[in-house]
Each structure stands twice: as C-alpha cells, then as structure tokens.
Motif scaffolding. Structure first.
Motif, PDB file in Angstrom:
ATOM      1  N   HIS A   3       0.869  -1.323   0.108  1.00  0.00           N
ATOM      2  CA  HIS A   3      -0.048   0.074   0.120  1.00  0.00           C
ATOM      3  C   HIS A   3       0.876   1.393   0.187  1.00  0.00           C
ATOM      4  O   HIS A   3       0.571   2.324  -0.692  1.00  0.00           O
ATOM      5  N   ASN A   4       2.052   1.327   0.769  1.00  0.00           N
ATOM      6  CA  ASN A   4       2.881   2.356   0.998  1.00  0.00           C
ATOM      7  C   ASN A   4       3.466   2.929  -0.420  1.00  0.00           C
ATOM      8  O   ASN A   4       3.508   3.741  -0.805  1.00  0.00           O
ATOM      9  N   GLU A   5       4.168   1.651  -1.078  1.00  0.00           N
ATOM     10  CA  GLU A   5       4.665   1.942  -2.404  1.00  0.00           C
ATOM     11  C   GLU A   5       3.493   2.649  -3.452  1.00  0.00           C
ATOM     12  O   GLU A   5       3.787   3.521  -4.134  1.00  0.00           O
ATOM     13  N   LEU A   6       2.487   2.006  -3.414  1.00  0.00           N
ATOM     14  CA  LEU A   6       1.302   2.574  -4.455  1.00  0.00           C
ATOM     15  C   LEU A   6       0.998   3.954  -3.961  1.00  0.00           C
ATOM     16  O   LEU A   6       1.131   4.735  -4.847  1.00  0.00           O
ATOM     17  N   ALA A   7       0.807   4.354  -2.865  1.00  0.00           N
ATOM     18  CA  ALA A   7       0.707   5.507  -2.306  1.00  0.00           C
ATOM     19  C   ALA A   7       1.772   6.509  -2.738  1.00  0.00           C
ATOM     20  O   ALA A   7       1.358   7.608  -2.980  1.00  0.00           O
TER      21      ALA A   7
END
Length: 64
Positions: A3-7
């Motif tokens: 999630h962090n990478e995509l965000a």
C-alpha cells in the motif's frame, strides 16, 4: 506492491503515512472500486497488493 509503495507513486509529495491514508480514502470513496477489490480478497489491513489489485486501482484512479 505494498500500500505504501502505491500511495507514494500517487502522492510523492506527501509523507508516506499521509499518502497511504489519502489513497485509502480515495479507494473508500469509490464504491465500484471497493466492490471489485473486495472480490479479489482485498482488505484495508492487507499490506501487500496483488498485481490484479494494483491494476484495478490504476484502472479506476488513473496512472500514478
């Protein structure tokens, strides 16, 4: 992908935690996206997104 990478791809100017929360809000506000993600087993608590889940987010939110 997490999630962090995509965000961070969508919101590179924000702190990682803020970017993640913002992406979660965008997903939650899009009922069609939520429904399709749920069908793939997606949960807001899931840390890793499958390639299919990432593709759905991109389809609904556009390219990061």
């Amino acid at each position: 992908m997490t999630h962090n990478e995509l965000a961070e791809l969508y919101l590179p100017h924000l702190q990682p935690a803020t970017a993640r929360r913002t992406l979660h809000r965008w997903i939650a506000r899009n009922s069609a996206l939520c429904a399709e993600l749920a069908a793939t087993g997606y949960s807001i608590r899931t840390s890793l997104l499958t390639p299919a889940q990432v593709a759905l987010v991109i389809r609904y939110l556009g390219e990061p």
